[in-house]
Design a protein around this motif. Structure first.
Motif, PDB file in Angstrom:
ATOM      1  N   PHE A 128      10.054   3.935   4.209  1.00 31.67           N
ATOM      2  CA  PHE A 128       9.766   5.363   4.260  1.00 31.67           C
ATOM      3  C   PHE A 128      10.458   6.079   3.102  1.00 31.67           C
ATOM      4  CE2 PHE A 128       9.271   3.835   8.561  1.00 31.67           C
ATOM      5  CZ  PHE A 128       8.169   4.515   9.040  1.00 31.67           C
ATOM      6  N   VAL A 129       9.733   6.970   2.447  1.00 29.87           N
ATOM      7  CA  VAL A 129      10.344   7.814   1.413  1.00 29.87           C
ATOM      8  C   VAL A 129      10.307   9.257   1.905  1.00 29.87           C
ATOM      9  CG1 VAL A 129       9.757   6.239  -0.446  1.00 29.87           C
ATOM     10  CG2 VAL A 129       8.165   8.056   0.127  1.00 29.87           C
ATOM     11  N   GLN A 130      11.401   9.976   1.670  1.00 30.22           N
ATOM     12  CA  GLN A 130      11.508  11.344   2.167  1.00 30.22           C
ATOM     13  C   GLN A 130      12.295  12.204   1.181  1.00 30.22           C
ATOM     14  OE1 GLN A 130      10.601  13.564   4.109  1.00 30.22           O
ATOM     15  NE2 GLN A 130       9.548  12.644   5.853  1.00 30.22           N
ATOM     16  N   THR A 131      12.256  13.506   1.397  1.00 33.87           N
ATOM     17  CA  THR A 131      12.942  14.449   0.531  1.00 33.87           C
ATOM     18  C   THR A 131      13.373  15.671   1.332  1.00 33.87           C
ATOM     19  OG1 THR A 131      12.738  15.834  -1.454  1.00 33.87           O
ATOM     20  CG2 THR A 131      10.779  15.588  -0.103  1.00 33.87           C
ATOM     21  N   PHE A 132      14.406  16.342   0.839  1.00 36.50           N
ATOM     22  CA  PHE A 132      14.819  17.620   1.405  1.00 36.50           C
ATOM     23  C   PHE A 132      13.988  18.770   0.834  1.00 36.50           C
ATOM     24  CE2 PHE A 132      18.429  14.976   2.272  1.00 36.50           C
ATOM     25  CZ  PHE A 132      19.000  15.496   3.417  1.00 36.50           C
ATOM     26  N   SER A 133      13.217  18.508  -0.218  1.00 36.56           N
ATOM     27  CA  SER A 133      12.584  19.573  -0.988  1.00 36.56           C
ATOM     28  C   SER A 133      11.659  20.447  -0.172  1.00 36.56           C
ATOM     29  CB  SER A 133      11.792  18.966  -2.153  1.00 36.56           C
ATOM     30  OG  SER A 133      12.653  18.363  -3.089  1.00 36.56           O
ATOM     31  N   LYS A 134      10.784  19.840   0.625  1.00 32.75           N
ATOM     32  CA  LYS A 134       9.693  20.608   1.229  1.00 32.75           C
ATOM     33  C   LYS A 134      10.128  21.377   2.474  1.00 32.75           C
ATOM     34  CE  LYS A 134       7.374  18.555  -1.943  1.00 32.75           C
ATOM     35  NZ  LYS A 134       7.131  19.222  -3.229  1.00 32.75           N
ATOM     36  N   ASN A 135      10.762  20.690   3.421  1.00 33.47           N
ATOM     37  CA  ASN A 135      11.090  21.329   4.691  1.00 33.47           C
ATOM     38  C   ASN A 135      12.203  22.354   4.576  1.00 33.47           C
ATOM     39  OD1 ASN A 135       9.179  19.822   6.122  1.00 33.47           O
ATOM     40  ND2 ASN A 135      10.606  18.147   6.451  1.00 33.47           N
ATOM     41  N   TRP A 136      13.076  22.202   3.593  1.00 36.60           N
ATOM     42  CA  TRP A 136      14.244  23.085   3.501  1.00 36.60           C
ATOM     43  C   TRP A 136      14.296  23.862   2.189  1.00 36.60           C
ATOM     44  CZ3 TRP A 136      14.538  18.090   5.534  1.00 36.60           C
ATOM     45  CH2 TRP A 136      14.755  18.040   6.916  1.00 36.60           C
ATOM     46  N   TYR A 182       5.207  15.436   3.965  1.00 31.21           N
ATOM     47  CA  TYR A 182       4.582  16.640   4.498  1.00 31.21           C
ATOM     48  C   TYR A 182       4.326  16.522   6.001  1.00 31.21           C
ATOM     49  CZ  TYR A 182       3.787  18.227  -0.304  1.00 31.21           C
ATOM     50  OH  TYR A 182       3.960  18.637  -1.603  1.00 31.21           O
ATOM     51  N   GLY A 183       5.030  15.627   6.676  1.00 30.19           N
ATOM     52  CA  GLY A 183       4.768  15.337   8.073  1.00 30.19           C
ATOM     53  C   GLY A 183       4.936  16.515   9.022  1.00 30.19           C
ATOM     54  N   ARG A 184       5.698  17.528   8.625  1.00 29.89           N
ATOM     55  CA  ARG A 184       5.893  18.682   9.503  1.00 29.89           C
ATOM     56  C   ARG A 184       4.990  19.857   9.132  1.00 29.89           C
ATOM     57  NH1 ARG A 184      11.848  19.517  11.691  1.00 29.89           N
ATOM     58  NH2 ARG A 184      10.509  20.409  13.304  1.00 29.89           N
ATOM     59  N   PHE A 185       4.150  19.635   8.126  1.00 27.68           N
ATOM     60  CA  PHE A 185       3.213  20.682   7.722  1.00 27.68           C
ATOM     61  C   PHE A 185       1.894  20.476   8.461  1.00 27.68           C
ATOM     62  CE2 PHE A 185       6.453  20.974   4.630  1.00 27.68           C
ATOM     63  CZ  PHE A 185       6.376  22.222   4.032  1.00 27.68           C
ATOM     64  N   VAL A 186       1.919  20.737   9.749  1.00 26.97           N
ATOM     65  CA  VAL A 186       0.721  20.619  10.593  1.00 26.97           C
ATOM     66  C   VAL A 186       0.503  21.959  11.288  1.00 26.97           C
ATOM     67  CG1 VAL A 186       0.869  18.129  10.937  1.00 26.97           C
ATOM     68  CG2 VAL A 186       2.131  19.647  12.452  1.00 26.97           C
ATOM     69  N   TYR A 187      -0.753  22.248  11.580  1.00 30.36           N
ATOM     70  CA  TYR A 187      -1.104  23.590  12.038  1.00 30.36           C
ATOM     71  C   TYR A 187      -1.965  23.560  13.287  1.00 30.36           C
ATOM     72  CZ  TYR A 187       0.638  24.348   7.360  1.00 30.36           C
ATOM     73  OH  TYR A 187       1.428  24.338   6.245  1.00 30.36           O
ATOM     74  N   ASP A 188      -1.748  22.545  14.125  1.00 24.49           N
ATOM     75  CA  ASP A 188      -2.499  22.445  15.381  1.00 24.49           C
ATOM     76  C   ASP A 188      -1.591  22.609  16.593  1.00 24.49           C
ATOM     77  OD1 ASP A 188      -1.045  20.135  15.300  1.00 24.49           O
ATOM     78  OD2 ASP A 188      -2.747  18.760  15.489  1.00 24.49           O
ATOM     79  N   GLY A 189      -0.389  23.121  16.361  1.00 21.60           N
ATOM     80  CA  GLY A 189       0.560  23.305  17.446  1.00 21.60           C
ATOM     81  C   GLY A 189       1.497  22.137  17.645  1.00 21.60           C
ATOM     82  N   SER A 190       1.283  21.032  16.924  1.00 19.42           N
ATOM     83  CA  SER A 190       2.152  19.862  17.047  1.00 19.42           C
ATOM     84  C   SER A 190       3.446  20.080  16.265  1.00 19.42           C
ATOM     85  CB  SER A 190       1.447  18.615  16.508  1.00 19.42           C
ATOM     86  OG  SER A 190       0.211  18.407  17.158  1.00 19.42           O
ATOM     87  N   THR A 197      -4.912  13.484   6.789  1.00 20.01           N
ATOM     88  CA  THR A 197      -3.814  13.114   7.684  1.00 20.01           C
ATOM     89  C   THR A 197      -4.283  11.958   8.559  1.00 20.01           C
ATOM     90  OG1 THR A 197      -2.988  15.391   7.720  1.00 20.01           O
ATOM     91  CG2 THR A 197      -2.228  13.918   9.459  1.00 20.01           C
ATOM     92  N   ALA A 198      -3.594  10.835   8.452  1.00 19.47           N
ATOM     93  CA  ALA A 198      -3.982   9.652   9.215  1.00 19.47           C
ATOM     94  C   ALA A 198      -3.781   9.884  10.706  1.00 19.47           C
ATOM     95  CB  ALA A 198      -3.163   8.447   8.760  1.00 19.47           C
ATOM     96  N   MET A 243       0.857  -1.184   0.000  1.00 18.54           N
ATOM     97  CA  MET A 243       0.000   0.000   0.000  1.00 18.54           C
ATOM     98  C   MET A 243       0.891   1.230   0.000  1.00 18.54           C
ATOM     99  SD  MET A 243      -2.626  -1.040   3.092  1.00 18.54           S
ATOM    100  CE  MET A 243      -1.339  -1.546   4.251  1.00 18.54           C
ATOM    101  N   LEU A 244       0.542   2.222  -0.816  1.00 18.71           N
ATOM    102  CA  LEU A 244       1.255   3.491  -0.810  1.00 18.71           C
ATOM    103  C   LEU A 244       0.433   4.474   0.013  1.00 18.71           C
ATOM    104  CD1 LEU A 244       2.645   1.996  -3.144  1.00 18.71           C
ATOM    105  CD2 LEU A 244       2.775   4.152  -4.380  1.00 18.71           C
ATOM    106  N   ILE A 245       0.925   4.789   1.213  1.00 17.41           N
ATOM    107  CA  ILE A 245       0.175   5.625   2.146  1.00 17.41           C
ATOM    108  C   ILE A 245       0.876   6.968   2.297  1.00 17.41           C
ATOM    109  CG2 ILE A 245      -0.763   5.836   4.459  1.00 17.41           C
ATOM    110  CD1 ILE A 245      -2.007   3.576   2.803  1.00 17.41           C
ATOM    111  N   ASN A 246       0.205   8.008   1.834  1.00 19.32           N
ATOM    112  CA  ASN A 246       0.732   9.372   1.880  1.00 19.32           C
ATOM    113  C   ASN A 246      -0.030  10.153   2.953  1.00 19.32           C
ATOM    114  OD1 ASN A 246       0.417  12.236  -0.346  1.00 19.32           O
ATOM    115  ND2 ASN A 246       1.884  11.900   1.293  1.00 19.32           N
TER     116      ASN A 246
END
Length: 257
Positions: A240-248, A214-222, A188-189, A176-179
């Motif tokens: 897990f797949v990740q990238t430098f693109s979004k956060n930095w 996009y795990g750090r793109f949350v807006y509830d204070g977490s 957001t799961a 399963m590809l879970i984004n």
């Protein structure tokens, strides 16, 4: 890659069917249409409007000036893999070995490698949709069949029906590809949903490819969204797949892990 068919003939039929039938990227089509049009705000590829921070650009400039332009370690520079492990320890509050990390030439390459590691011709990969189009493309080009499971949409929010997802599992299902958080829906799961997905993985012996870019793109204070890192055991089948693109703000640098 350079491909030129002889005049008066075509070599396209001699390519593998996965390559012949791969659709053109709708994202790229939109980008090419709008790239040179003045006044448009480019919202098409999950890219911000800020350049890469100065401390990153300056470090890269020093590296180039020092002649660090040769082949490097296959899994990534050891110091970078160590830094990734320490970053994960701070973010998830648990130990990580650098041996778990492989640096890649983009988040997309991470996805392609993960998919090819677990699925091929005749296999199936389940993808909750609407989804980033490259999920389907990565599965298809690798020869696997994407099985799209539509999410429910009620009162302005997308939700995942776990019953429908399990019903889509067949003997050919490999993963399963879970984004989450998801592009483009914002779904957001919750931890409970991730536990249920992990239970399906264990029950059916299938993989989870976890795109938590996009795990750090949350807006509830977490500090971050719920992660499969919080609940998996050592032998669970999660990549897990990740990238430098979004956060930095490094979309053009093409670096992932």
């Amino acid at each position: 890659m350079n491909f030129v068919a002889p005049t008066g003939s075509t070599l396209i039929p001699d390519l593998r069917p996965e390559a012949r039938e791969a659709p053109e990227s709708g994202i790229v089509e939109v980008m090419n249409y709008g790239r040179l049009r003045e006044g448009l705000i480019p919202l098409w590829v999950g890219e911000g409007d800020l350049p890469t921070p100065a401390f990153i650009r300056e470090a890269a400039a020093r590296s180039l000036a020092a002649g660090e332009t040769f082949y490097t370690w296959q899994r990534g520079i050891p110091e970078l893999r160590e830094a990734l492990a320490r970053y994960h320890e701070r973010l998830y509050g648990q130990p990580f070995s650098p041996e778990r990390f492989y640096v890649t030439g983009s988040g997309m390459q991470s996805l392609q490698i993960a998919v090819r590691m677990i699925a091929g011709t005749g296999d199936e990969l389940i993808i909750p949709t609407p989804a980033w189009p490259n999920f389907v493309a990565a599965a298809s080009v690798g020869g696997a069949r994407p099985v799209c499971v539509p999410m429910d949409y009620e009162q302005g929010r997308f939700t995942l029906d776990l019953g429908k997802l399990e019903a889509a599992i067949t003997p050919r299902t490999r993963g399963m590809l879970i984004n989450s958080p998801a592009n483009p829906t914002g779904w957001t799961a919750t931890r409970e949903e991730q536990e249920a997905l992990l239970a399906l993985s264990r029950k059916h012996g299938i993989w989870i490819v976890a795109d938590e870019i996009y795990g750090r793109f949350v807006y509830d204070g977490s500090a971050r969204a719920p992660s499969f890192h919080d609940i998996i055991a050592e032998e669970d089948r999660v990549l897990f797949v990740q990238t430098f693109s979004k956060n930095w703000a490094m979309t053009g640098w093409r670096i992932g892990w």
